[in-house]
Design a protein around this motif. Structure first.
Motif, short mmCIF file in Angstrom:
data_model
loop_
_atom_site.label_atom_id
_atom_site.label_comp_id
_atom_site.label_asym_id
_atom_site.label_seq_id
_atom_site.Cartn_x
_atom_site.Cartn_y
_atom_site.Cartn_z
N LYS A 72 3.63 36.44 33.34
CA LYS A 72 2.03 37.14 33.15
C LYS A 72 1.31 37.11 34.39
CE LYS A 72 2.60 35.63 28.23
NZ LYS A 72 1.90 34.57 27.28
N LEU A 73 1.53 36.04 34.94
CA LEU A 73 0.69 35.84 36.28
C LEU A 73 1.18 36.76 37.24
CD1 LEU A 73 -1.31 34.04 37.77
CD2 LEU A 73 0.53 32.54 38.54
N PHE A 74 2.59 36.95 37.44
CA PHE A 74 2.87 37.94 38.46
C PHE A 74 2.50 39.41 38.21
CE2 PHE A 74 6.34 40.69 39.68
CZ PHE A 74 6.29 40.47 41.14
N GLU A 75 2.67 39.77 36.85
CA GLU A 75 2.21 41.11 36.46
C GLU A 75 0.53 41.32 36.56
OE1 GLU A 75 1.44 43.83 32.37
OE2 GLU A 75 2.92 41.93 32.31
N GLN A 76 -0.44 40.07 36.46
CA GLN A 76 -1.73 40.27 36.77
C GLN A 76 -2.06 40.51 38.29
OE1 GLN A 76 -3.28 36.59 35.30
NE2 GLN A 76 -3.27 37.13 32.96
N LEU A 78 0.00 41.96 40.14
CA LEU A 78 0.57 43.14 40.51
C LEU A 78 -0.57 44.16 40.41
CD1 LEU A 78 4.34 43.30 39.86
CD2 LEU A 78 3.22 43.49 41.99
N GLN A 79 -0.99 44.06 39.03
CA GLN A 79 -2.08 44.75 38.60
C GLN A 79 -3.41 44.53 39.46
OE1 GLN A 79 -2.22 47.29 36.27
NE2 GLN A 79 -0.20 46.79 35.26
N ALA A 80 -3.34 43.50 39.83
CA ALA A 80 -4.78 43.43 40.92
C ALA A 80 -4.65 44.16 42.12
CB ALA A 80 -5.26 42.02 41.15
N ARG A 81 -3.45 43.98 42.77
CA ARG A 81 -3.01 44.78 43.75
C ARG A 81 -3.06 46.16 43.72
NH1 ARG A 81 2.47 41.58 45.72
NH2 ARG A 81 1.56 39.53 46.10
N LEU A 82 -2.39 46.65 42.69
CA LEU A 82 -2.50 48.18 42.18
C LEU A 82 -3.89 48.66 42.27
CD1 LEU A 82 -0.85 50.60 41.65
CD2 LEU A 82 -1.04 49.70 39.05
N GLU A 83 -4.86 47.89 41.73
CA GLU A 83 -6.16 48.32 41.62
C GLU A 83 -6.82 48.40 42.77
OE1 GLU A 83 -9.32 49.84 39.97
OE2 GLU A 83 -7.45 49.29 38.90
N GLU A 84 -6.44 47.22 43.81
CA GLU A 84 -7.19 47.38 44.96
C GLU A 84 -6.65 48.43 45.92
OE1 GLU A 84 -6.05 43.48 47.01
OE2 GLU A 84 -7.44 42.50 45.50
N GLY A 85 -5.41 48.70 45.83
CA GLY A 85 -4.80 49.86 46.48
C GLY A 85 -5.17 51.29 46.06
N ARG A 86 -5.29 51.39 44.68
CA ARG A 86 -5.94 52.49 43.99
C ARG A 86 -7.50 52.68 44.66
NH1 ARG A 86 -5.47 52.01 38.17
NH2 ARG A 86 -3.43 52.73 38.79
N GLN A 87 -8.27 51.55 44.60
CA GLN A 87 -9.65 51.73 45.13
C GLN A 87 -9.62 52.34 46.58
OE1 GLN A 87 -11.66 48.06 44.24
NE2 GLN A 87 -11.68 48.53 42.03
#
Length: 109
Positions: A72-76, A78-87
């Motif tokens: 769960k922590l790893f997925e969170q 990854l989601q945070a990195r993905l959001e940063e990359g998207r922004q």
């Protein structure tokens, strides 16, 4: 009684001399004390073993909880990195679009 008066009548009452009987009693008491000491040590060792087993079980449970939480922590993360990359991508895209619009506007004038 005369020949056995020296033995205080023990010759007829006991099959062994008093010294042997007293030595046997002393050895028996020492053996009982040693047995008591060993039982106390065994109880202490058993108590420590139970405490260690309880600690081991607690560690095992914490480890299982951690293993359940890690994905769960790893997925969170990854989601945070993905959001940063998207922004960052959207910001760069907006900057390029603004620059492109400026060039087009300059060519029209």
């Amino acid at each position: 009684c005369f020949p056995f008066c020296l033995f205080n009548g023990r010759y007829f009452l006991y099959p062994r001399p008093a010294r042997e009987q007293e030595e046997e009693l002393r050895l028996q008491k020492e053996a009982e004390m040693e047995l008591e000491k060993l039982q106390t040590e065994q109880e202490l060792a058993t108590r420590q073993l139970l405490e260690l087993e309880a600690q081991l079980e607690a560690l095992r449970l914490r480890s299982q909880e951690r293993e359940a939480e890690e994905p769960k922590l790893f997925e969170q993360q990854l989601q945070a990195r993905l959001e940063e990359g998207r922004q960052a991508f959207e910001q760069r895209e907006a900057e390029l679009k603004t620059a492109l619009d400026k060039k087009i506007e300059e060519k029209r004038q």
